[in-house]
Design an enzyme around this catalytic site. Structure first.
Site, PDB file in Angstrom:
ATOM      1  N   LYS A  10       2.441  -1.929  -3.125  1.00 33.75           N
ATOM      2  CA  LYS A  10       3.363  -0.926  -3.463  1.00 33.75           C
ATOM      3  C   LYS A  10       4.458  -1.049  -2.058  1.00 33.75           C
ATOM      4  O   LYS A  10       3.887  -1.628  -1.350  1.00 33.75           O
ATOM      5  CB  LYS A  10       2.880   0.582  -3.195  1.00 33.75           C
ATOM      6  CG  LYS A  10       2.026   0.746  -1.863  1.00 33.75           C
ATOM      7  CD  LYS A  10       3.003   1.124  -0.814  1.00 33.75           C
ATOM      8  CE  LYS A  10       2.124   1.461   0.637  1.00 33.75           C
ATOM      9  NZ  LYS A  10       2.774   1.389   1.816  1.00 33.75           N
ATOM     10  N   ASP A 137      -3.579   5.848   0.715  1.00 39.26           N
ATOM     11  CA  ASP A 137      -2.783   5.236  -0.190  1.00 39.26           C
ATOM     12  C   ASP A 137      -3.502   4.786  -1.521  1.00 39.26           C
ATOM     13  O   ASP A 137      -2.739   4.302  -2.401  1.00 39.26           O
ATOM     14  CB  ASP A 137      -2.027   4.085   0.444  1.00 39.26           C
ATOM     15  CG  ASP A 137      -0.839   4.336   1.503  1.00 39.26           C
ATOM     16  OD1 ASP A 137      -0.534   5.293   1.501  1.00 39.26           O
ATOM     17  OD2 ASP A 137      -0.601   3.220   2.093  1.00 39.26           O
TER      18      ASP A 137
HETATM   19  O1  C5P Z   1      -5.741   7.296   5.198  1.00 41.36           O
HETATM   20  P1  C5P Z   1      -5.657   5.925   5.883  1.00 41.36           P
HETATM   21  O2  C5P Z   1      -6.979   5.528   6.415  1.00 41.36           O
HETATM   22  O3  C5P Z   1      -5.063   4.863   4.954  1.00 41.36           O
HETATM   23  O4  C5P Z   1      -4.712   6.079   7.217  1.00 41.36           O
HETATM   24  C1  C5P Z   1      -4.689   5.179   8.305  1.00 41.36           C
HETATM   25  C2  C5P Z   1      -4.114   5.671   9.479  1.00 41.36           C
HETATM   26  O5  C5P Z   1      -2.633   5.886   9.276  1.00 41.36           O
HETATM   27  C3  C5P Z   1      -4.853   7.249   9.784  1.00 41.36           C
HETATM   28  O6  C5P Z   1      -5.947   7.009  10.647  1.00 41.36           O
HETATM   29  C4  C5P Z   1      -3.634   7.805  10.648  1.00 41.36           C
HETATM   30  O7  C5P Z   1      -3.708   7.256  11.965  1.00 41.36           O
HETATM   31  C5  C5P Z   1      -2.565   7.197   9.957  1.00 41.36           C
HETATM   32  N1  C5P Z   1      -2.021   7.995   9.125  1.00 41.36           N
HETATM   33  C6  C5P Z   1      -1.246   9.195   9.232  1.00 41.36           C
HETATM   34  N2  C5P Z   1      -0.687  10.087   8.247  1.00 41.36           N
HETATM   35  C7  C5P Z   1      -0.965   9.872   7.030  1.00 41.36           C
HETATM   36  C8  C5P Z   1      -1.503   8.485   6.537  1.00 41.36           C
HETATM   37  C9  C5P Z   1      -2.066   7.741   7.614  1.00 41.36           C
HETATM   38  O8  C5P Z   1      -1.196   9.487  10.443  1.00 41.36           O
HETATM   39  N3  C5P Z   1      -0.446  10.726   6.322  1.00 41.36           N
END
Ligand code: C5P
Length: 299
Positions: A10, A137
């Site tokens: 993406k 994501d």
């Molecule tokens: O959701 P995911 O595990 O992919 O997110 C990885 C990191 O990215 C989270 O631990 C956070 O630090 C950051 N993040 C965030 N806000 C979001 C998505 C991700 O701060 N909406």
């Protein structure tokens, strides 16, 4: 017996980021567009859960239980009270730690592949809810096309796309950690009252009508200053793409991949050649959008 699922990368055509929430995440208005670079995830029965990975960046992919594909198999198996005894093979073509949701794609791919292999017949909503538990994501990797992600990006509203778009992606050497980029966003915005993230009506219209010039005017990424602060050399890559005729140049998600929107497929080839010969990136890839979400491939 094996099942293979193909999953797209993406690009975020708008990534509007709000202030940090008490849980550490950030509220987003995140417009995802799936692009035609794919990983293929194959699962087959095995004595225990194992992972292998092949592809140009395979050595950077974790092969333990931290891999989102392994976590997807474990989560689905636990939900159904069965053992996650599969071998997962990832044929990796999406840049690793590049801001193109490669890890999320593998999570969504493994979930759909295991659901099919184990004959579980989960509904789309069940799969989407498991995807959201795996990462912000991951639901979009399942859905593909284009979608607005709200909350931490996991609550999706699918969007209409009225035409195809030609993109070029400049792959940088080395990845950037998503938490580190969000951390830098917080540091850069310390003391600032960060506004509520909103999707831009101009951007949604541009996608709906397939108008490439309008889309180029409307793309934006609030994480770009943070990614550039951590990796200042990305500014050179962005400049090369713009000079070579890209209609819009931006960091993809949390980077360090940079994304260039081109007028058409020929213009995309010209931008890719300029990027490759500039020495400001490791490689440049041309890809069309929108791409379909995770799909089981026929044997
Ligand atoms: O959701 P995911 O595990 O992919 O997110 C990885 C990191 O990215 C989270 O631990 C956070 O630090 C950051 N993040 C965030 N806000 C979001 C998505 C991700 O701060 N909406």
């Amino acid at each position: 017996m094996s099942v293979t699922v193909r999953v797209p990368a993406k690009v975020n055509v708008r990534l509007a980021v709000g202030g940090a929430r008490p849980d550490g995440f950030h509220d987003l208005a995140n417009v995802f567009l799936a692009v035609g670079l794919y990983d293929e995830v194959t699962v087959r029965p095995a004595p225990s859960l194992t992972i292998t990975c092949a592809g140009p960046d395979a050595d950077q992919v974790p092969l333990d239980r931290t891999n989102l594909a392994a976590r997807a198999a474990e989560l689905l198996a636990a939900r159904h009270g069965i053992a996650p005894d599969v071998h997962i093979h990832i044929a990796k073509d999406i840049p690793v730690a590049g801001g193109m949701a490669g890890g999320s794609a593998d999570g969504a791919g493994a979930l759909l592949a295991c659901d099919t292999l184990w004959g579980l017949g989960s509904t789309r909503d069940e799969l989407l809810s498991l995807c959201a538990q795996l990462g912000s994501d991951v639901p979009f990797s399942l859905v593909g096309g284009a979608a607005l992600g709200t909350g931490r990006g996991e609550r999706l509203t699918e969007l209409e796309v009225g035409g195809g778009f030609s993109w070029v992606f400049a792959v940088a050497d080395g990845g950037l950690s998503t938490p580190a980029v969000y951390g830098e966003f917080d540091r850069l915005n310390e003391g600032v009252n960060v506004p509520e993230p909103v999707a831009s009506p101009q951007l949604l219209d541009a996608l709906r009508t397939g108008d490439v010039l309008a889309l180029a005017d409307a793309v934006s990424n609030d994480l770009q200053p943070a990614a550039l602060s951590l990796r200042p050399s990305l500014a050179d890559t962005l400049a090369v793409g713009a000079e070579a005729g890209a209609l819009a140049s931006l960091v993809s998600g949390s980077g360090p991949t940079t994304a260039f929107l081109a007028k058409d497929a020929d213009a995309a080839q010209a931008v890719a050649s300029a990027l490759t010969s500039s020495g400001t990136c490791r490689t440049a890839r041309v890809a069309g959008a929108p791409a379909a979400g995770a799909r089981v491939l026929a044997d």
